[in-house]
Design a protein around this motif. Structure first.
Motif, PDB file in Angstrom:
ATOM      1  N   THR A 206      25.304  48.962  81.527  1.00 31.91           N
ATOM      2  CA  THR A 206      24.984  47.858  82.436  1.00 31.91           C
ATOM      3  C   THR A 206      24.089  48.351  83.567  1.00 31.91           C
ATOM      4  N   HIS A 207      24.449  49.517  84.121  1.00 30.11           N
ATOM      5  CA  HIS A 207      23.645  50.098  85.205  1.00 30.11           C
ATOM      6  C   HIS A 207      22.230  50.395  84.732  1.00 30.11           C
ATOM      7  N   ASN A 210      19.833  47.506  83.995  1.00 30.04           N
ATOM      8  CA  ASN A 210      19.337  46.829  85.192  1.00 30.04           C
ATOM      9  C   ASN A 210      18.161  47.571  85.816  1.00 30.04           C
ATOM     10  N   THR A 211      17.684  48.596  85.115  1.00 26.38           N
ATOM     11  CA  THR A 211      16.514  49.342  85.589  1.00 26.38           C
ATOM     12  C   THR A 211      15.355  49.117  84.620  1.00 26.38           C
ATOM     13  N   GLN A 215      15.511  49.128  80.441  1.00 26.90           N
ATOM     14  CA  GLN A 215      15.009  48.022  79.636  1.00 26.90           C
ATOM     15  C   GLN A 215      13.954  48.503  78.638  1.00 26.90           C
TER      16      GLN A 215
END
Length: 329
Positions: A206-207, A210-211, A215
């Motif tokens: 998840t962390h 979010n970058t 991605q």
């Protein structure tokens, strides 16, 4: 990440907490179907946890710069060693001739083949990790980042789909009242995996997702991720069919129900990663008995009647510092 680390420490236990001697009698007297089901399941659980125990810390060490993540992964690595030791103790103490059983476990080729696809990912990451440690590749390169990214993906698939599928067989047998010490020990392992390891995999992903870098890695590796999920799920479905072949059966559980349980795990992974599954979507738990075994605190047996496994280290904490209470005298 830090909270998961503290939770992992609070769940610490010992591989010798349960007395497996009664299981030796049950292995001598149970039906051949039950014997084979338990042995084949233990074979894979033992091998899988042994592989993970030996690879987590050596793989992740060159990649990690976060102190919180390092202590979490170190604790999870230690925890996997505990799981491996527990399966060793189960085999060593549950049979009259453990060496013979150990050999039969090692000869269970079909069980060990279930690790094939995840093992290929781990092998590649292991090689990349050592290149990084030796300075042979740039730590900021796509090669390095994709390797550790796929490692976490592979761990999520292994723990959420494969481990949980295996636990369903063990707990189905224990749910009949047989091999309860083994069931209780594996329940501790399941608690570690379900409440910490899987959550850790998802928290890390998840962390990173979010970058921008995460991605990009996900996009580059989507075909590989989809293939890994597909192959692992197919392997688990085929394994279940094999397990229920040759006349083997489980009380109250069918091959189809275990298939649905496998797809339940696959659905969870696909939905988390926002990927479309190649298999039937199953969003409702098809195995009601798993709720009892996954939630270790659901039942609170009396310690004088049964060896209990539901406890926490530092489970009680005072959080009322500097708090004023109104007391009605």
């Amino acid at each position: 990440i830090w909270k998961l680390y503290k939770s992992m420490k609070s769940l610490d236990w010992d591989e010798n907490e349960f007395d497996y001697a009664p299981c030796a009698v049950e292995f001598r007297t149970c039906s051949r179907n039950t014997y084979d089901m338990m042995i084949k399941t233990l074979a894979w659980q033992w091998e899988a946890d042994s592989v993970v125990a030996h690879h987590i810390v050596p793989i992740v060490a060159p990649f990690v710069s976060s102190s919180e993540l390092w202590v979490l992964w170190s604790e999870i690595g230690k925890n996997e060693c505990l799981h491996s030791l527990t399966y060793s103790e189960i085999v060593r103490n549950s049979f009259d001739n453990p060496n013979e059983v150990m050999q039969s476990v090692l000869d269970e080729v079909k069980a060990l083949q279930r690790l094939e696809h995840v093992a290929m990912i781990m092998s590649k990451v292991y090689s990349t990790s050592h290149k990084l440690a030796l300075g042979q590749i740039d730590k900021n390169s796509n090669e390095a980042y994709d390797a550790i990214f796929m490692f976490v993906i592979a761990m999520l698939i292994l723990e959420r789909i494969q481990f949980m599928a295996s636990f369903a067989i063990t707990f189905a047998i224990a749910d009949t009242g047989m091999f309860l010490p083994i069931g209780k020990a594996v329940q501790k392992i399941c608690t570690d995996e379900y409440t910490i390891h899987i959550k850790a995999d998802k928290a890390i992903l998840t962390h990173e997702l979010n970058t921008e870098r995460g991605q990009a890695a996900f996009k580059r590796n989507t075909p590989l991720i989809r293939s890994l999920i597909h192959e692992v799920t197919k392997m688990e479905l085929d394994w279940t069919t094999y397990l229920f072949s040759e006349g083997r059966e489980l009380v109250g559980v069918t091959e189809e129900l275990i298939h649905q349980w496998v797809l339940y795990g696959t659905t969870d992974v696909c939905q988390f990663l926002n990927l479309e599954s190649d298999f039937k979507t199953v969003t409702k738990n098809p195995l009601g008995y798993m709720n009892h075994w996954i939630d270790i605190n659901r039942n609170q047996p009396a310690p004088q009647e049964e060896k209990t496994g539901n406890y926490l280290l530092s489970g009680v904490k005072s959080d009322d510092a500097n708090t004023q209470f109104d007391v009605d005298f």
